[in-house]
Design a protein around this motif. Structure first.
Motif, PDB file in Angstrom:
ATOM      1  N   GLY A 157       0.810  -1.215   0.000  1.00 23.38           N
ATOM      2  CA  GLY A 157       0.000   0.000   0.000  1.00 23.38           C
ATOM      3  C   GLY A 157       0.836   1.253   0.000  1.00 23.38           C
ATOM      4  N   VAL A 158       0.333   2.268  -0.707  1.00 22.95           N
ATOM      5  CA  VAL A 158       0.955   3.593  -0.721  1.00 22.95           C
ATOM      6  C   VAL A 158      -0.136   4.587  -0.353  1.00 22.95           C
ATOM      7  CG1 VAL A 158       2.162   5.335  -2.071  1.00 22.95           C
ATOM      8  CG2 VAL A 158       2.584   2.900  -2.522  1.00 22.95           C
ATOM      9  N   ALA A 159       0.078   5.343   0.711  1.00 25.84           N
ATOM     10  CA  ALA A 159      -0.951   6.268   1.191  1.00 25.84           C
ATOM     11  C   ALA A 159      -1.301   7.295   0.123  1.00 25.84           C
ATOM     12  CB  ALA A 159      -0.480   6.969   2.455  1.00 25.84           C
ATOM     13  N   PRO A 160      -2.587   7.527  -0.126  1.00 22.24           N
ATOM     14  CA  PRO A 160      -2.987   8.528  -1.119  1.00 22.24           C
ATOM     15  C   PRO A 160      -2.922   9.964  -0.604  1.00 22.24           C
ATOM     16  CG  PRO A 160      -4.927   7.510  -0.171  1.00 22.24           C
ATOM     17  CD  PRO A 160      -3.748   6.812   0.438  1.00 22.24           C
ATOM     18  N   VAL A 161      -2.780  10.109   0.718  1.00 17.05           N
ATOM     19  CA  VAL A 161      -2.764  11.439   1.325  1.00 17.05           C
ATOM     20  C   VAL A 161      -1.450  11.629   2.073  1.00 17.05           C
ATOM     21  CG1 VAL A 161      -3.917  13.012   2.936  1.00 17.05           C
ATOM     22  CG2 VAL A 161      -5.267  11.412   1.548  1.00 17.05           C
ATOM     23  N   ALA A 162      -0.858  12.789   1.913  1.00 16.56           N
ATOM     24  CA  ALA A 162       0.420  13.067   2.569  1.00 16.56           C
ATOM     25  C   ALA A 162       0.209  13.468   4.024  1.00 16.56           C
ATOM     26  CB  ALA A 162       1.139  14.189   1.823  1.00 16.56           C
ATOM     27  N   ARG A 163       1.286  13.342   4.787  1.00 12.26           N
ATOM     28  CA  ARG A 163       1.296  13.843   6.159  1.00 12.26           C
ATOM     29  C   ARG A 163       2.638  14.528   6.394  1.00 12.26           C
ATOM     30  NH1 ARG A 163       1.697   8.108   9.515  1.00 12.26           N
ATOM     31  NH2 ARG A 163       3.594   7.312   8.488  1.00 12.26           N
ATOM     32  N   GLU A 164       2.620  15.538   7.224  1.00 10.54           N
ATOM     33  CA  GLU A 164       3.839  16.315   7.461  1.00 10.54           C
ATOM     34  C   GLU A 164       4.609  15.719   8.632  1.00 10.54           C
ATOM     35  OE1 GLU A 164       4.987  20.832   8.772  1.00 10.54           O
ATOM     36  OE2 GLU A 164       3.427  20.574   7.267  1.00 10.54           O
ATOM     37  N   GLY A 178       8.410  18.781   9.204  1.00 15.59           N
ATOM     38  CA  GLY A 178       8.462  19.777   8.136  1.00 15.59           C
ATOM     39  C   GLY A 178       8.514  19.216   6.732  1.00 15.59           C
ATOM     40  N   ASP A 179       8.630  17.900   6.581  1.00 19.28           N
ATOM     41  CA  ASP A 179       8.678  17.282   5.257  1.00 19.28           C
ATOM     42  C   ASP A 179       7.318  16.694   4.900  1.00 19.28           C
ATOM     43  OD1 ASP A 179      11.382  17.831   4.919  1.00 19.28           O
ATOM     44  OD2 ASP A 179      11.989  15.980   5.934  1.00 19.28           O
ATOM     45  N   THR A 180       6.988  16.746   3.634  1.00 16.77           N
ATOM     46  CA  THR A 180       5.770  16.109   3.131  1.00 16.77           C
ATOM     47  C   THR A 180       6.086  14.651   2.839  1.00 16.77           C
ATOM     48  OG1 THR A 180       4.988  18.190   2.157  1.00 16.77           O
ATOM     49  CG2 THR A 180       4.010  16.136   1.338  1.00 16.77           C
ATOM     50  N   THR A 181       5.468  13.759   3.584  1.00 11.26           N
ATOM     51  CA  THR A 181       5.788  12.335   3.458  1.00 11.26           C
ATOM     52  C   THR A 181       4.520  11.521   3.162  1.00 11.26           C
ATOM     53  OG1 THR A 181       5.463  11.841   5.808  1.00 11.26           O
ATOM     54  CG2 THR A 181       7.643  12.623   5.138  1.00 11.26           C
ATOM     55  N   TYR A 182       4.758  10.301   2.675  1.00  7.82           N
ATOM     56  CA  TYR A 182       3.673   9.367   2.383  1.00  7.82           C
ATOM     57  C   TYR A 182       4.012   8.020   3.040  1.00  7.82           C
ATOM     58  CZ  TYR A 182       1.975  12.639  -1.128  1.00  7.82           C
ATOM     59  OH  TYR A 182       1.494  13.758  -1.763  1.00  7.82           O
ATOM     60  N   LYS A 183       3.015   7.486   3.732  1.00  6.13           N
ATOM     61  CA  LYS A 183       3.234   6.191   4.373  1.00  6.13           C
ATOM     62  C   LYS A 183       3.131   5.077   3.341  1.00  6.13           C
ATOM     63  CE  LYS A 183       0.034   4.164   6.819  1.00  6.13           C
ATOM     64  NZ  LYS A 183      -0.921   3.842   7.912  1.00  6.13           N
ATOM     65  N   VAL A 184       4.156   4.231   3.305  1.00  5.29           N
ATOM     66  CA  VAL A 184       4.158   3.047   2.459  1.00  5.29           C
ATOM     67  C   VAL A 184       4.146   1.825   3.365  1.00  5.29           C
ATOM     68  CG1 VAL A 184       5.489   1.678   0.809  1.00  5.29           C
ATOM     69  CG2 VAL A 184       5.307   4.158   0.516  1.00  5.29           C
ATOM     70  N   THR A 185       3.289   0.861   3.038  1.00  6.65           N
ATOM     71  CA  THR A 185       3.179  -0.353   3.834  1.00  6.65           C
ATOM     72  C   THR A 185       3.802  -1.526   3.089  1.00  6.65           C
ATOM     73  OG1 THR A 185       1.111   0.449   4.816  1.00  6.65           O
ATOM     74  CG2 THR A 185       1.588  -1.898   5.026  1.00  6.65           C
ATOM     75  N   ILE A 186       4.639  -2.267   3.794  1.00  9.44           N
ATOM     76  CA  ILE A 186       5.335  -3.422   3.223  1.00  9.44           C
ATOM     77  C   ILE A 186       4.976  -4.651   4.045  1.00  9.44           C
ATOM     78  CG2 ILE A 186       7.591  -4.439   2.690  1.00  9.44           C
ATOM     79  CD1 ILE A 186       8.665  -1.489   2.782  1.00  9.44           C
ATOM     80  N   ARG A 187       4.536  -5.700   3.385  1.00  4.80           N
ATOM     81  CA  ARG A 187       4.298  -6.955   4.083  1.00  4.80           C
ATOM     82  C   ARG A 187       5.545  -7.818   3.954  1.00  4.80           C
ATOM     83  NH1 ARG A 187       0.423  -8.973   1.256  1.00  4.80           N
ATOM     84  NH2 ARG A 187       1.694 -10.499   0.133  1.00  4.80           N
ATOM     85  N   LEU A 188       6.110  -8.192   5.105  1.00  2.11           N
ATOM     86  CA  LEU A 188       7.340  -8.977   5.099  1.00  2.11           C
ATOM     87  C   LEU A 188       7.072 -10.428   4.708  1.00  2.11           C
ATOM     88  CD1 LEU A 188       9.297  -7.787   8.273  1.00  2.11           C
ATOM     89  CD2 LEU A 188       9.510  -7.001   5.908  1.00  2.11           C
ATOM     90  N   ASP A 189       8.040 -11.026   4.030  1.00  3.78           N
ATOM     91  CA  ASP A 189       7.994 -12.455   3.790  1.00  3.78           C
ATOM     92  C   ASP A 189       8.194 -13.171   5.124  1.00  3.78           C
ATOM     93  OD1 ASP A 189       7.778 -11.873   1.088  1.00  3.78           O
ATOM     94  OD2 ASP A 189       9.957 -11.950   0.780  1.00  3.78           O
TER      95      ASP A 189
END
Length: 298
Positions: free
Chosen positions: A134-141, A144-155
């Motif tokens: 998953g890649v978050a469609p909405v940014a969060r600060e 001071g940086d504009t970031t996006y949460k990315v979700t990774i499912r581990l093997d």
């Protein structure tokens, strides 16, 4: 002669039969009314008992899935408010990474399904791999940086001593090395820092406040779905349920008695109705005998 007396006797018998029929009908009506009232009382007590059991269920916390009790924020004897976490449950058989600092400059290079390499800061010699889910469609600060949460499912990594909340470093790509940001990596590798968490977790709470009196399991213990975890004080409620059950038994007994009375009253009413009709025949006969005969012609 006896004909007027016969009429009086027949009329008396008819009046008695009619009175018996009226009495039977009144008893039938009273029995039917009593049965309806008893049925209403049974329904009322059943509703009260159902409400009591519902209230009892609200004071018990169950595991919504198989997992491990990660934390009990409260101890027995403490008062917990409605909605406050009373137990943290997690399934540690699967793990996710959630990035915390992937900026808008790098997120465009990350897509769902892309491979990722992961290393935990506390376990630098344990390589891990996973897939972006998953890649978050909405940014969060963040700082001071504009970031996006990315979700990774581990093997699967059954032997890795992973822990909830561990800091991890990720690199996106099949062979991209995952190192801490302080370590320089050549090329255009997209990297991010994140945290480890179970793939399935839940903070469980009560819908009502209460005092914690019992915890069925201990922290770190494995549980199965629907297993009892925490109970609030239920002493008064259990007593109320006992009273409601006793009241229900009495109400049901009264209903059975009322229904039996209805059957008896209906039978008596039928007997009275059958007994009311024969007296009319003797009465008519007696009255016919009592009439004077026709006067003959001179």
């Amino acid at each position: 002669g006896r004909r007027p007396e016969e009429v009086a006797i027949a009329e008396a018998r008819l009046a008695a039969a009619q009175a018996a029929e009226a009495e039977a009908q009144a008893r039938n009506f009273a029995a039917d009314s009593a049965a309806r009232l008893a049925a209403t009382e049974v329904s009322r007590v059943q509703e009260e008992l159902g409400a009591a059991f519902f209230a009892l269920d609200q004071r018990m916390l169950y595991a919504p899935f198989d997992g491990t009790v990660a934390d009990f924020p409260f101890s027995p004897g403490e008062v917990i408010s409605a909605g406050a976490p009373a137990a943290i449950l997690a399934d540690f058989s699967g793990w996710l990474v959630e990035t915390t600092d992937l900026t808008e400059l790098d997120v465009a290079e990350v897509v769902v399904g892309a491979p990722a390499q992961v290393r935990a800061d506390a376990l630098p010699d344990v390589p891990l791999s996973g897939v972006v889910t998953g890649v978050a469609p909405v940014a969060r600060e963040v700082r001071g940086d504009t970031t996006y949460k990315v979700t990774i499912r581990l093997d699967e990594a059954p032997d890795a001593p992973l822990r909830w909340g561990m800091t991890v470093f990720t690199a996106f790509g099949e062979d991209a090395p995952a190192f801490a940001p302080a370590v320089a990596v050549s090329g255009d590798t997209v990297r991010a820092e994140g945290q480890l968490r179970p793939e399935q977790a839940a903070a469980l709470s009560f819908p009502i406040p209460g005092r914690v009196v019992l915890m069925g399991v201990r922290e770190g213990e494995a549980v199965v779905k629907n297993q009892e975890l925490v109970i609030l004080d239920v002493v008064e409620l259990v007593a109320a349920i006992g009273q409601a059950e006793a009241a229900l038994a009495m109400a049901e007994a009264a209903l059975d008695a009322a229904r039996a009375e209805v059957i008896i009253a209906q039978a008596q009413s039928g007997t009275a109705e059958a007994g009311e009709h024969p007296p009319r025949a003797p009465l008519a006969l007696a009255r016919g005998r009592a009439r004077p005969g026709p006067v003959g012609a001179a």
